[in-house]
Design an enzyme around this catalytic site. Structure first.
Site, mmCIF file in Angstrom:
data_model
loop_
_atom_site.group_PDB
_atom_site.id
_atom_site.type_symbol
_atom_site.label_atom_id
_atom_site.label_comp_id
_atom_site.label_asym_id
_atom_site.label_seq_id
_atom_site.Cartn_x
_atom_site.Cartn_y
_atom_site.Cartn_z
ATOM 1 N N ARG A 157 -6.169 4.161 -12.661
ATOM 2 C CA ARG A 157 -5.076 4.588 -11.767
ATOM 3 C C ARG A 157 -5.415 5.987 -11.277
ATOM 4 O O ARG A 157 -5.656 6.882 -12.102
ATOM 5 C CB ARG A 157 -3.733 4.615 -12.507
ATOM 6 C CG ARG A 157 -2.672 5.427 -11.756
ATOM 7 C CD ARG A 157 -1.275 5.335 -12.314
ATOM 8 N NE ARG A 157 -0.709 4.033 -12.066
ATOM 9 C CZ ARG A 157 0.597 3.756 -12.122
ATOM 10 N NH1 ARG A 157 1.466 4.708 -12.408
ATOM 11 N NH2 ARG A 157 1.036 2.548 -11.889
ATOM 12 N N HIS A 162 -1.734 -1.298 -4.569
ATOM 13 C CA HIS A 162 -1.183 -1.454 -5.928
ATOM 14 C C HIS A 162 -1.182 -2.956 -6.270
ATOM 15 O O HIS A 162 -0.138 -3.589 -6.402
ATOM 16 C CB HIS A 162 0.236 -0.880 -5.966
ATOM 17 C CG HIS A 162 0.754 -0.616 -7.343
ATOM 18 N ND1 HIS A 162 0.011 -0.824 -8.497
ATOM 19 C CD2 HIS A 162 1.973 -0.170 -7.775
ATOM 20 C CE1 HIS A 162 0.744 -0.501 -9.557
ATOM 21 N NE2 HIS A 162 1.931 -0.110 -9.148
ATOM 22 N N GLN A 191 0.788 -4.694 -9.203
ATOM 23 C CA GLN A 191 2.222 -4.751 -8.892
ATOM 24 C C GLN A 191 2.523 -5.961 -8.005
ATOM 25 O O GLN A 191 3.558 -6.623 -8.160
ATOM 26 C CB GLN A 191 2.632 -3.455 -8.175
ATOM 27 C CG GLN A 191 4.099 -3.382 -7.817
ATOM 28 C CD GLN A 191 4.993 -3.146 -9.018
ATOM 29 O OE1 GLN A 191 4.740 -2.255 -9.816
ATOM 30 N NE2 GLN A 191 6.027 -3.958 -9.170
ATOM 31 N N ASP A 217 10.783 1.330 -2.345
ATOM 32 C CA ASP A 217 9.972 2.138 -3.264
ATOM 33 C C ASP A 217 10.472 3.571 -3.136
ATOM 34 O O ASP A 217 11.239 3.897 -2.215
ATOM 35 C CB ASP A 217 8.489 2.032 -2.837
ATOM 36 C CG ASP A 217 7.533 2.800 -3.749
ATOM 37 O OD1 ASP A 217 7.913 3.148 -4.885
ATOM 38 O OD2 ASP A 217 6.384 3.053 -3.307
ATOM 39 N N CYS A 266 9.557 -1.555 -7.403
ATOM 40 C CA CYS A 266 8.462 -1.508 -8.390
ATOM 41 C C CYS A 266 8.798 -0.614 -9.575
ATOM 42 O O CYS A 266 8.216 -0.773 -10.639
ATOM 43 C CB CYS A 266 7.186 -1.033 -7.702
ATOM 44 S SG CYS A 266 7.325 0.573 -6.909
ATOM 45 N N ARG A 282 5.140 -7.389 -14.903
ATOM 46 C CA ARG A 282 3.911 -6.583 -14.858
ATOM 47 C C ARG A 282 3.003 -6.961 -16.018
ATOM 48 O O ARG A 282 1.788 -7.057 -15.873
ATOM 49 C CB ARG A 282 4.224 -5.076 -14.943
ATOM 50 C CG ARG A 282 5.048 -4.491 -13.814
ATOM 51 C CD ARG A 282 4.383 -4.598 -12.460
ATOM 52 N NE ARG A 282 3.015 -4.080 -12.453
ATOM 53 C CZ ARG A 282 2.681 -2.787 -12.532
ATOM 54 N NH1 ARG A 282 3.602 -1.859 -12.573
ATOM 55 N NH2 ARG A 282 1.412 -2.402 -12.536
#
Ligand code: CP
Ligand code: NVA
Length: 332
Positions: free
Chosen positions: A108, A135, A138, A231, A271, A316
């Site tokens: 990440r 991402h 996700q 988001d 998310c 996730r």
């Protein structure tokens, strides 16, 4: 279990065919069902996975660690402050070291190019746990959640994303939804819409999959969708000064009850982390400075019965497990 994606990195959605992308969802659903039924098979016994984080994380880190544990793999976590990478050791050198010790690397970080460099130099699969551009882990969780919460197949399901659509979440939702044959609506002010090349490639993928892509700054884009996503308005790594501009641009796109009503029967997705009240440091700053209780989403919507954000967060783990099993799995 088929191991067709064995040895593959997982850097961005577009590295896969539409069919390969959809196959991750079937694998995740299978692994989730086995996990819930207490009959999980350990496909990752003895595997070693490095988790390299340049940015904070709750869900992604925990998902990799728990999924690896469930599957019999070992993880080593390198946090933003305790390794040399990027400071006095180059990405290429770090990659070559990790490649000697680990079977795969999760990354990440600030720049997607770093994830690509890691994959190039390490010689082992790299899993993107979020970069500026994409991402993808996700996306699998989001799609699995929509599949579980929709009475229709994904190819007949629609969603809108409202907010900052030029960054990782907006770009990834656009592309992933198009690859899965969904009716995708990106609803954002013009200056925060995804770049033209991303919209174009999403349209190409939608042509192949039977999906559709709409990019608009008009709020009517949310009307009739099955799911409404948003988001945070300012992402990790962005300067604090971005808040003033972002709040001014995105206030009309805030997910409140009126927008939910305009969408119709939509379920709410995010998310996470979400600024949905003033109990956190950021939430308090947003209230003090901009007079908003909750930022991108209001407290009533976040806590409301149409919010599926915690199902999404749980997924996730199941979907990240699928990413690792697909790439590194072997029959016990
Ligand atoms: N959604 C997500 O990536 O969460 P974390 O930042 O907590 O990993
Ligand atoms: N756009 C957000 C997503 C967090 C999961 C960020 O990059 O911070």
């Amino acid at each position: 279990m088929d191991f067709a994606l064995n040895g593959r990195s997982f850097l961005r959605e577009l590295d896969f065919t539409n069919a390969e992308w959809a196959s991750y969802l079937d694998l995740a659903a299978e692994l989730k069902a086995a996990n819930k039924a207490g009959r999980e098979v350990k496909y990752l016994e003895g595997r070693r996975i490095a988790l390299v984080f340049e940015k904070m994380s709750t869900r992604t880190r925990c998902s990799f660690e728990v999924a690896a544990f469930d599957q019999g793999a070992h993880t080593t976590y390198l946090d933003p402050a305790s390794s040399h990478v990027g400071y006095k050791e180059s990405v290429a050198d770090t990659a070559r070291v990790l490649g000697r010790m680990f079977d795969a690397i999760e990354f990440r970080g600030n720049y997607h190019s770093t994830a690509e460099q890691l994959a190039e130099w390490s010689g082992v699969p790299v899993f993107n746990g979020l970069t500026d551009l994409w991402h993808p882990t996700q996306m699998l969780a989001d799609a699995l959640t929509m599949r579980e919460h929709s009475s229709k197949p994904l190819s007949q399901t629609s969603f809108a994303y409202v907010g900052d659509a030029r960054f990782n979440m907006g770009r990834s939702l656009l592309v992933s939804g198009a690859m899965l044959g969904m009716d995708v609506r990106i609803v954002a002010p013009k200056s925060l819409q995804p770049p033209a090349d991303v919209v174009e490639v999403a349209r190409e993928r939608a042509l192949q999959s039977g999906g559709s892509v709409t990019v608009t700054d008009e709020l009517e884009g949310v009307e009739g969708v099955d799911f409404l996503h948003t988001d945070m308005w300012v992402s990790m790594g962005e300067p604090a000064q971005a808040w003033d501009e972002r709040v001014a641009l995105l206030k009309p796109y805030r997910v409140d009850q009126a927008l939910m009503d305009r969408a119709g029967d939509a379920k709410f997705m995010h998310c996470l982390p979400a600024v949905h009240d003033s109990t956190t440091e950021v939430g308090k700053q947003v209230l003090d400075k901009y007079g908003l209780e909750g930022c991108e989403v209001t407290p009533d919507v976040f806590e409301g019965e149409r919010s599926v954000v915690f199902d999404q967060a749980e997924n996730r783990m199941h979907t990240i497990k699928a990413v690792m099993v697909a790439s590194l799995g072997r029959r016990p």
